[in-house]
Design a protein around this motif. Structure first.
Motif, PDB file in Angstrom:
ATOM      1  N   ASP A  15       0.813  -1.223   0.000  1.00 47.27           N
ATOM      2  CA  ASP A  15       0.000   0.000   0.000  1.00 47.27           C
ATOM      3  C   ASP A  15       0.841   1.263   0.000  1.00 47.27           C
ATOM      4  OD1 ASP A  15       1.043  -0.100   2.525  1.00 47.27           O
ATOM      5  OD2 ASP A  15      -0.871  -0.038   3.588  1.00 47.27           O
ATOM      6  N   ALA A  16       2.157   1.129  -0.270  1.00 45.34           N
ATOM      7  CA  ALA A  16       3.014   2.317  -0.240  1.00 45.34           C
ATOM      8  C   ALA A  16       4.095   2.281  -1.321  1.00 45.34           C
ATOM      9  CB  ALA A  16       3.657   2.469   1.140  1.00 45.34           C
ATOM     10  N   ALA A  17       3.847   1.561  -2.409  1.00 40.33           N
ATOM     11  CA  ALA A  17       4.832   1.509  -3.489  1.00 40.33           C
ATOM     12  C   ALA A  17       4.142   1.184  -4.804  1.00 40.33           C
ATOM     13  CB  ALA A  17       5.915   0.484  -3.206  1.00 40.33           C
ATOM     14  N   VAL A  18       4.742   1.663  -5.880  1.00 39.95           N
ATOM     15  CA  VAL A  18       4.268   1.356  -7.222  1.00 39.95           C
ATOM     16  C   VAL A  18       5.452   0.847  -8.031  1.00 39.95           C
ATOM     17  CG1 VAL A  18       4.542   3.784  -7.876  1.00 39.95           C
ATOM     18  CG2 VAL A  18       3.211   2.271  -9.337  1.00 39.95           C
ATOM     19  N   LEU A  49       7.216  11.236  -2.476  1.00 39.48           N
ATOM     20  CA  LEU A  49       8.274  10.277  -2.811  1.00 39.48           C
ATOM     21  C   LEU A  49       9.169  10.021  -1.604  1.00 39.48           C
ATOM     22  CD1 LEU A  49       9.878   8.647  -4.990  1.00 39.48           C
ATOM     23  CD2 LEU A  49      11.247  10.727  -5.308  1.00 39.48           C
ATOM     24  N   ARG A  50       9.410   8.752  -1.312  1.00 35.27           N
ATOM     25  CA  ARG A  50      10.338   8.370  -0.248  1.00 35.27           C
ATOM     26  C   ARG A  50      11.672   7.896  -0.824  1.00 35.27           C
ATOM     27  NH1 ARG A  50       6.352   5.149   4.028  1.00 35.27           N
ATOM     28  NH2 ARG A  50       5.972   6.937   5.410  1.00 35.27           N
ATOM     29  N   GLU A  51      11.610   6.927  -1.703  1.00 31.25           N
ATOM     30  CA  GLU A  51      12.817   6.420  -2.354  1.00 31.25           C
ATOM     31  C   GLU A  51      12.401   5.583  -3.560  1.00 31.25           C
ATOM     32  OE1 GLU A  51      15.078   3.413  -0.326  1.00 31.25           O
ATOM     33  OE2 GLU A  51      13.369   2.794   0.870  1.00 31.25           O
ATOM     34  N   PRO A  65       1.837   7.335   1.818  1.00 27.11           N
ATOM     35  CA  PRO A  65       0.397   7.406   1.537  1.00 27.11           C
ATOM     36  C   PRO A  65      -0.296   8.538   2.292  1.00 27.11           C
ATOM     37  CG  PRO A  65       1.057   5.155   2.057  1.00 27.11           C
ATOM     38  CD  PRO A  65       2.210   6.045   2.401  1.00 27.11           C
ATOM     39  N   TRP A  66       0.182   8.837   3.497  1.00 23.93           N
ATOM     40  CA  TRP A  66      -0.452   9.889   4.288  1.00 23.93           C
ATOM     41  C   TRP A  66      -0.305  11.249   3.608  1.00 23.93           C
ATOM     42  CZ3 TRP A  66      -3.912  10.851   7.802  1.00 23.93           C
ATOM     43  CH2 TRP A  66      -3.910  12.084   8.455  1.00 23.93           C
ATOM     44  N   VAL A  67       0.896  11.555   3.142  1.00 27.07           N
ATOM     45  CA  VAL A  67       1.132  12.838   2.473  1.00 27.07           C
ATOM     46  C   VAL A  67       0.235  12.965   1.249  1.00 27.07           C
ATOM     47  CG1 VAL A  67       2.822  14.190   1.164  1.00 27.07           C
ATOM     48  CG2 VAL A  67       3.493  13.100   3.312  1.00 27.07           C
ATOM     49  N   LEU A  68       0.158  11.909   0.456  1.00 27.54           N
ATOM     50  CA  LEU A  68      -0.649  11.968  -0.757  1.00 27.54           C
ATOM     51  C   LEU A  68      -2.144  12.017  -0.440  1.00 27.54           C
ATOM     52  CD1 LEU A  68       1.343   9.474  -3.004  1.00 27.54           C
ATOM     53  CD2 LEU A  68       1.243  11.947  -3.212  1.00 27.54           C
ATOM     54  N   SER A  69      -2.559  11.324   0.599  1.00 27.83           N
ATOM     55  CA  SER A  69      -3.984  11.341   0.953  1.00 27.83           C
ATOM     56  C   SER A  69      -4.434  12.717   1.435  1.00 27.83           C
ATOM     57  CB  SER A  69      -4.283  10.298   2.025  1.00 27.83           C
ATOM     58  OG  SER A  69      -3.664  10.637   3.257  1.00 27.83           O
TER      59      SER A  69
END
Length: 241
Positions: A15-18, A49-51, A65-69
């Motif tokens: 739930d935190a990567a593509v 973006l984290r890495e 996900p929190w930042v984008l939500s």
């Protein structure tokens, strides 16, 4: 002539990567496009973006996900997938003008105690050991990615005649600097680790040193050439590195 763009596929990883996947074939054109995308992520990082982690045919992008939500009612995955798709045209343009990385020479003492599997590789290829060494040292390899262990390079360009299966029973400990073949790939063990590659030589150069400003000697996109050396040269160089 422009290199055809491999088919693009995007899919979630948890739930935190593509994952951005460019086909299934390991090829220089795919590598160049992934490297161009990575540079654009450095220069223009999307929100959240984290890495990112590049591989042979994929670029896995981790996000918050929190930042984008908080930024949009759209699902975080959809936001990041859209951002990556928008970067693709610029990456394709940059890949068309791809500049190869630096050429790094890796001295290797082949055979003997440094390459206990050289005779096996020679027998599998139906070549003399000297011919295996010559064929292994002749190409200019491309570092497609660094992984498995810190500083371990996955290389493209091995002579097809040298393709050799992995060992049926992996070694419990392979020394740092060991040069091996596994299938159609060759690589260099950067740290002492277990491993199942067929060992044909060893380099005195340190591929990973946490005390250096850049710990990994090799980076994705670099070029590499193996240079055969004698055991005496190995001992001399081992004191210099």
């Amino acid at each position: 002539m422009a290199t055809p763009t491999p088919p693009l596929r995007l899919y979630p990883l948890g739930d935190a990567a593509v994952v951005l996947e460019l086909g299934q074939a390991i090829a220089p054109g795919t590598h160049q496009l992934l490297q161009a995308l990575a540079r654009l992520l450095d220069q223009h990082p999307p929100l959240g973006l984290r890495e990112y982690v590049p591989a042979f045919t994929t670029l896995t992008v981790f996000y918050d996900p929190w930042v984008l939500s908080q930024a949009s009612p759209e699902l975080p995955y959809a936001q990041m997938a859209s951002a990556l798709q928008k970067l693709l045209p610029a990456a394709q343009a940059a890949a068309a003008h791809y500049a190869p990385g630096p050429l790094v020479e890796i001295p290797v003492c082949y055979g003997g105690g440094f390459g206990p599997d050289l005779a096996l590789v020679a027998g599998h290829a139906q070549l003399a050991a000297e011919e295996v060494i010559a064929r292994h040292a002749q190409p200019e390899y491309l570092v497609y990615m660094v992984g498995f262990a810190p500083g371990f390079p996955y290389l493209g360009g091995l002579d097809a005649r040298l393709t050799t299966p992995r060992r049926a029973q992996p070694r419990a400990l392979v020394p740092a600097g060991a040069v091996g073949i596994a299938g159609a790939q060759t690589g260099v063990y950067s740290l002492p680790t277990p491993g199942g590659w067929q060992l044909i030589g060893r380099t005195p150069r340190r591929l990973f040193d946490p005390g250096r400003a850049q710990p990994s000697l090799l980076q994705a996109g670099d070029r590499l050439r193996f240079v055969p050396i004698s055991e005496a040269e190995f001992q001399r160089l081992s004191h210099e590195h």
